[in-house]
Design a protein around this motif. Structure first.
Motif, PDB file in Angstrom:
ATOM      1  N   LEU A 141      34.166  38.709  24.430  1.00  0.00           N
ATOM      2  CA  LEU A 141      34.785  39.783  23.656  1.00  0.00           C
ATOM      3  C   LEU A 141      36.132  39.386  23.065  1.00  0.00           C
ATOM      4  CD1 LEU A 141      34.054  42.944  25.842  1.00  0.00           C
ATOM      5  CD2 LEU A 141      33.168  42.475  23.545  1.00  0.00           C
ATOM      6  N   PHE A 142      36.927  38.624  23.814  1.00  0.00           N
ATOM      7  CA  PHE A 142      38.323  38.431  23.434  1.00  0.00           C
ATOM      8  C   PHE A 142      38.682  37.017  23.001  1.00  0.00           C
ATOM      9  CE2 PHE A 142      38.344  42.001  26.500  1.00  0.00           C
ATOM     10  CZ  PHE A 142      38.833  42.979  25.645  1.00  0.00           C
ATOM     11  N   VAL A 143      37.765  36.075  23.131  1.00  0.00           N
ATOM     12  CA  VAL A 143      38.038  34.703  22.684  1.00  0.00           C
ATOM     13  C   VAL A 143      37.236  34.440  21.423  1.00  0.00           C
ATOM     14  CG1 VAL A 143      37.844  32.260  23.263  1.00  0.00           C
ATOM     15  CG2 VAL A 143      38.553  33.892  25.009  1.00  0.00           C
ATOM     16  N   THR A 144      37.894  33.960  20.399  1.00  0.00           N
ATOM     17  CA  THR A 144      37.219  33.688  19.132  1.00  0.00           C
ATOM     18  C   THR A 144      37.020  32.198  18.892  1.00  0.00           C
ATOM     19  OG1 THR A 144      39.353  33.747  17.975  1.00  0.00           O
ATOM     20  CG2 THR A 144      38.100  35.801  18.085  1.00  0.00           C
ATOM     21  N   ALA A 145      37.732  31.359  19.622  1.00  0.00           N
ATOM     22  CA  ALA A 145      37.613  29.914  19.408  1.00  0.00           C
ATOM     23  C   ALA A 145      36.235  29.416  19.838  1.00  0.00           C
ATOM     24  CB  ALA A 145      38.700  29.184  20.196  1.00  0.00           C
ATOM     25  N   SER A 146      35.813  28.324  19.220  1.00  0.00           N
ATOM     26  CA  SER A 146      34.531  27.710  19.578  1.00  0.00           C
ATOM     27  C   SER A 146      34.753  26.854  20.823  1.00  0.00           C
ATOM     28  CB  SER A 146      34.017  26.857  18.421  1.00  0.00           C
ATOM     29  OG  SER A 146      32.815  26.218  18.784  1.00  0.00           O
ATOM     30  N   TYR A 147      34.827  27.511  21.949  1.00  0.00           N
ATOM     31  CA  TYR A 147      35.215  26.860  23.206  1.00  0.00           C
ATOM     32  C   TYR A 147      34.288  27.376  24.293  1.00  0.00           C
ATOM     33  CZ  TYR A 147      38.354  25.314  26.991  1.00  0.00           C
ATOM     34  OH  TYR A 147      38.897  24.711  28.090  1.00  0.00           O
ATOM     35  N   PRO A 148      33.581  26.482  25.011  1.00  0.00           N
ATOM     36  CA  PRO A 148      32.631  26.953  26.022  1.00  0.00           C
ATOM     37  C   PRO A 148      33.317  27.315  27.339  1.00  0.00           C
ATOM     38  CG  PRO A 148      32.574  24.573  25.915  1.00  0.00           C
ATOM     39  CD  PRO A 148      33.538  25.017  24.852  1.00  0.00           C
ATOM     40  N   LEU A 149      32.870  28.380  27.938  1.00  0.00           N
ATOM     41  CA  LEU A 149      33.338  28.766  29.269  1.00  0.00           C
ATOM     42  C   LEU A 149      32.452  28.097  30.303  1.00  0.00           C
ATOM     43  CD1 LEU A 149      35.013  30.556  31.208  1.00  0.00           C
ATOM     44  CD2 LEU A 149      33.265  32.332  30.886  1.00  0.00           C
ATOM     45  N   ILE A 150      33.060  27.302  31.174  1.00  0.00           N
ATOM     46  CA  ILE A 150      32.335  26.671  32.276  1.00  0.00           C
ATOM     47  C   ILE A 150      33.196  26.756  33.532  1.00  0.00           C
ATOM     48  CG2 ILE A 150      30.957  25.073  30.879  1.00  0.00           C
ATOM     49  CD1 ILE A 150      33.011  22.896  31.545  1.00  0.00           C
ATOM     50  N   GLY A 151      32.552  26.565  34.678  1.00  0.00           N
ATOM     51  CA  GLY A 151      33.283  26.545  35.944  1.00  0.00           C
ATOM     52  C   GLY A 151      33.210  27.854  36.691  1.00  0.00           C
ATOM     53  N   ALA A 152      33.406  27.783  37.996  1.00  0.00           N
ATOM     54  CA  ALA A 152      33.249  28.936  38.884  1.00  0.00           C
ATOM     55  C   ALA A 152      34.493  29.803  38.983  1.00  0.00           C
ATOM     56  CB  ALA A 152      32.869  28.442  40.283  1.00  0.00           C
ATOM     57  N   TYR A 153      35.500  29.547  38.175  1.00  0.00           N
ATOM     58  CA  TYR A 153      36.782  30.216  38.370  1.00  0.00           C
ATOM     59  C   TYR A 153      36.770  31.727  38.129  1.00  0.00           C
ATOM     60  CZ  TYR A 153      38.702  25.655  39.204  1.00  0.00           C
ATOM     61  OH  TYR A 153      38.952  24.428  39.760  1.00  0.00           O
ATOM     62  N   PRO A 154      36.015  32.269  37.178  1.00  0.00           N
ATOM     63  CA  PRO A 154      35.974  33.734  37.081  1.00  0.00           C
ATOM     64  C   PRO A 154      35.480  34.399  38.361  1.00  0.00           C
ATOM     65  CG  PRO A 154      35.178  32.767  35.047  1.00  0.00           C
ATOM     66  CD  PRO A 154      35.334  31.633  36.018  1.00  0.00           C
ATOM     67  N   ALA A 155      34.452  33.826  38.998  1.00  0.00           N
ATOM     68  CA  ALA A 155      33.979  34.374  40.280  1.00  0.00           C
ATOM     69  C   ALA A 155      35.015  34.169  41.371  1.00  0.00           C
ATOM     70  CB  ALA A 155      32.660  33.719  40.669  1.00  0.00           C
ATOM     71  N   ILE A 156      35.709  33.036  41.341  1.00  0.00           N
ATOM     72  CA  ILE A 156      36.762  32.774  42.329  1.00  0.00           C
ATOM     73  C   ILE A 156      37.894  33.782  42.161  1.00  0.00           C
ATOM     74  CG2 ILE A 156      38.574  31.128  42.952  1.00  0.00           C
ATOM     75  CD1 ILE A 156      36.474  28.916  42.375  1.00  0.00           C
ATOM     76  N   TYR A 157      38.257  34.064  40.926  1.00  0.00           N
ATOM     77  CA  TYR A 157      39.279  35.088  40.700  1.00  0.00           C
ATOM     78  C   TYR A 157      38.771  36.466  41.119  1.00  0.00           C
ATOM     79  CZ  TYR A 157      42.989  32.396  38.522  1.00  0.00           C
ATOM     80  OH  TYR A 157      44.036  31.530  38.306  1.00  0.00           O
ATOM     81  N   GLY A 158      37.459  36.678  41.027  1.00  0.00           N
ATOM     82  CA  GLY A 158      36.889  37.904  41.571  1.00  0.00           C
ATOM     83  C   GLY A 158      37.079  37.979  43.075  1.00  0.00           C
ATOM     84  N   LEU A 159      36.887  36.851  43.767  1.00  0.00           N
ATOM     85  CA  LEU A 159      37.160  36.802  45.206  1.00  0.00           C
ATOM     86  C   LEU A 159      38.639  37.041  45.483  1.00  0.00           C
ATOM     87  CD1 LEU A 159      34.983  33.726  46.297  1.00  0.00           C
ATOM     88  CD2 LEU A 159      34.603  36.119  46.936  1.00  0.00           C
ATOM     89  N   ILE A 160      39.509  36.525  44.610  1.00  0.00           N
ATOM     90  CA  ILE A 160      40.944  36.767  44.783  1.00  0.00           C
ATOM     91  C   ILE A 160      41.246  38.255  44.636  1.00  0.00           C
ATOM     92  CG2 ILE A 160      43.227  36.349  43.782  1.00  0.00           C
ATOM     93  CD1 ILE A 160      42.231  33.543  43.022  1.00  0.00           C
ATOM     94  N   GLY A 161      40.544  38.921  43.703  1.00  0.00           N
ATOM     95  CA  GLY A 161      40.726  40.361  43.561  1.00  0.00           C
ATOM     96  C   GLY A 161      40.327  41.101  44.825  1.00  0.00           C
ATOM     97  N   ALA A 162      39.176  40.734  45.397  1.00  0.00           N
ATOM     98  CA  ALA A 162      38.738  41.358  46.648  1.00  0.00           C
ATOM     99  C   ALA A 162      39.694  41.012  47.785  1.00  0.00           C
ATOM    100  CB  ALA A 162      37.322  40.901  46.979  1.00  0.00           C
ATOM    101  N   PHE A 163      40.133  39.753  47.836  1.00  0.00           N
ATOM    102  CA  PHE A 163      41.100  39.313  48.842  1.00  0.00           C
ATOM    103  C   PHE A 163      42.383  40.147  48.749  1.00  0.00           C
ATOM    104  CE2 PHE A 163      44.887  36.750  49.646  1.00  0.00           C
ATOM    105  CZ  PHE A 163      44.675  36.276  50.930  1.00  0.00           C
ATOM    106  N   THR A 164      42.848  40.383  47.526  1.00  0.00           N
ATOM    107  CA  THR A 164      44.069  41.165  47.312  1.00  0.00           C
ATOM    108  C   THR A 164      43.914  42.576  47.866  1.00  0.00           C
ATOM    109  OG1 THR A 164      44.596  39.885  45.322  1.00  0.00           O
ATOM    110  CG2 THR A 164      45.670  42.033  45.566  1.00  0.00           C
ATOM    111  N   TYR A 165      42.767  43.188  47.588  1.00  0.00           N
ATOM    112  CA  TYR A 165      42.542  44.548  48.093  1.00  0.00           C
ATOM    113  C   TYR A 165      42.474  44.572  49.622  1.00  0.00           C
ATOM    114  CZ  TYR A 165      40.205  48.904  49.252  1.00  0.00           C
ATOM    115  OH  TYR A 165      39.880  50.119  49.820  1.00  0.00           O
ATOM    116  N   LEU A 166      41.771  43.613  50.213  1.00  0.00           N
ATOM    117  CA  LEU A 166      41.643  43.580  51.674  1.00  0.00           C
ATOM    118  C   LEU A 166      42.995  43.310  52.338  1.00  0.00           C
ATOM    119  CD1 LEU A 166      38.288  41.603  51.940  1.00  0.00           C
ATOM    120  CD2 LEU A 166      38.644  44.059  52.255  1.00  0.00           C
ATOM    121  N   MET A 167      43.808  42.446  51.723  1.00  0.00           N
ATOM    122  CA  MET A 167      45.151  42.212  52.253  1.00  0.00           C
ATOM    123  C   MET A 167      46.013  43.463  52.115  1.00  0.00           C
ATOM    124  SD  MET A 167      45.510  39.335  53.690  1.00  0.00           S
ATOM    125  CE  MET A 167      47.299  39.403  53.807  1.00  0.00           C
TER     126      MET A 167
END
Length: 237
Positions: A141-167
């Motif tokens: 939705l928000f990136v217009t460049a011809s750049y591929p998204l790869i890597g597990a980091y969005p899910a890892i940041y999702g875990l960080i979000g859950a970690f933040t709430y649990l903390m």
């Protein structure tokens, strides 16, 4: 009514694996192993040790075949294609380099252990799937460049979000300052800012942010007690 220290103890109904990986949730172990094996094949192929001369291009082919680019998102909005849609969940298994993959696996194991000790395995799987999808959708939705998204980091940041709430819950139970729960995400955002100033901004941060927002939004619903428990805690404040 659950005891005061409920969120400080693993759920006995879904005890994590005990063995060479320690007390890690099985799902996290499987995902980490798959990522490590894929990266091992790509890295060894790049050196020519396996796969022959054509293996040198395995990583590029993997990025082109499984990366999620904004153009893919645009095509899916026009006409749904299951082959392209598979990239919504396949992009986390391909990384840019060995270092990129090693950091992802290390963070997945560390955060997965903490979050997996609290969430039911089904809730943990749902968290990873939704945050992975959120990262891809936010990127599309928000990136217009011809750049591929790869890597597990969005899910890892999702875990960080859950970690933040649990903390946030634990600090509240201990009577400590709950703002300290946001220390980890604050440090990571600070590091991203520094690297962006030094080496140029990486648009993948949009997907990471979307993963974090999805993770911290889902955590109250996926934590033991779900929405009812969350509302009860809000009324008790």
């Amino acid at each position: 009514m659950r005891p005061q220290g409920y969120y400080d103890r693993p759920d006995p109904n879904h005890a994590p694996i005990e063995g060479p990986f320690g007390s890690l949730p099985p799902l996290i172990v499987v995902l980490a192993l798959v990522m490590a094996l894929i990266e091992a094949a790509l890295s060894l192929g790049a050196t020519g040790l396996v796969g022959g001369p054509q293996a040198v291009g395995w990583r590029i082919a993997a990025i082109e075949g499984h990366g999620f680019a904004p153009a893919v998102f645009d095509r899916l909005l026009v006409a749904w294609d299951w082959g392209l849609a598979a990239r919504l969940l396949s992009y986390p298994f391909v990384h840019m380099s060995l270092t990129h993959a090693l950091f992802a696996v290390a963070l997945l194991l560390a955060l997965g252990k903490f979050v997996g000790e609290v969430l039911h395995p089904v809730a943990l799987a749902l968290l990873l799937i939704v945050t992975t999808l959120a990262g891809a959708v936010g990127f599309g939705l928000f990136v217009t460049a011809s750049y591929p998204l790869i890597g597990a980091y969005p899910a890892i940041y999702g875990l960080i979000g859950a970690f933040t709430y649990l903390m946030w819950l634990r600090l509240g139970q201990a009577g400590s300052n709950r703002l300290a729960a946001f220390r980890l995400i604050g440090v990571l955002l600070g590091l991203q800012l520094v690297f962006g100033l030094l080496f140029g901004a990486d648009p993948a941060w949009v997907a990471d942010a979307a993963g974090f927002i999805a993770g911290i939004a889902l955590a109250p619903l996926l934590a033991p007690g779900g929405a009812r428990g969350f509302l009860a805690r809000m009324r008790a404040r």
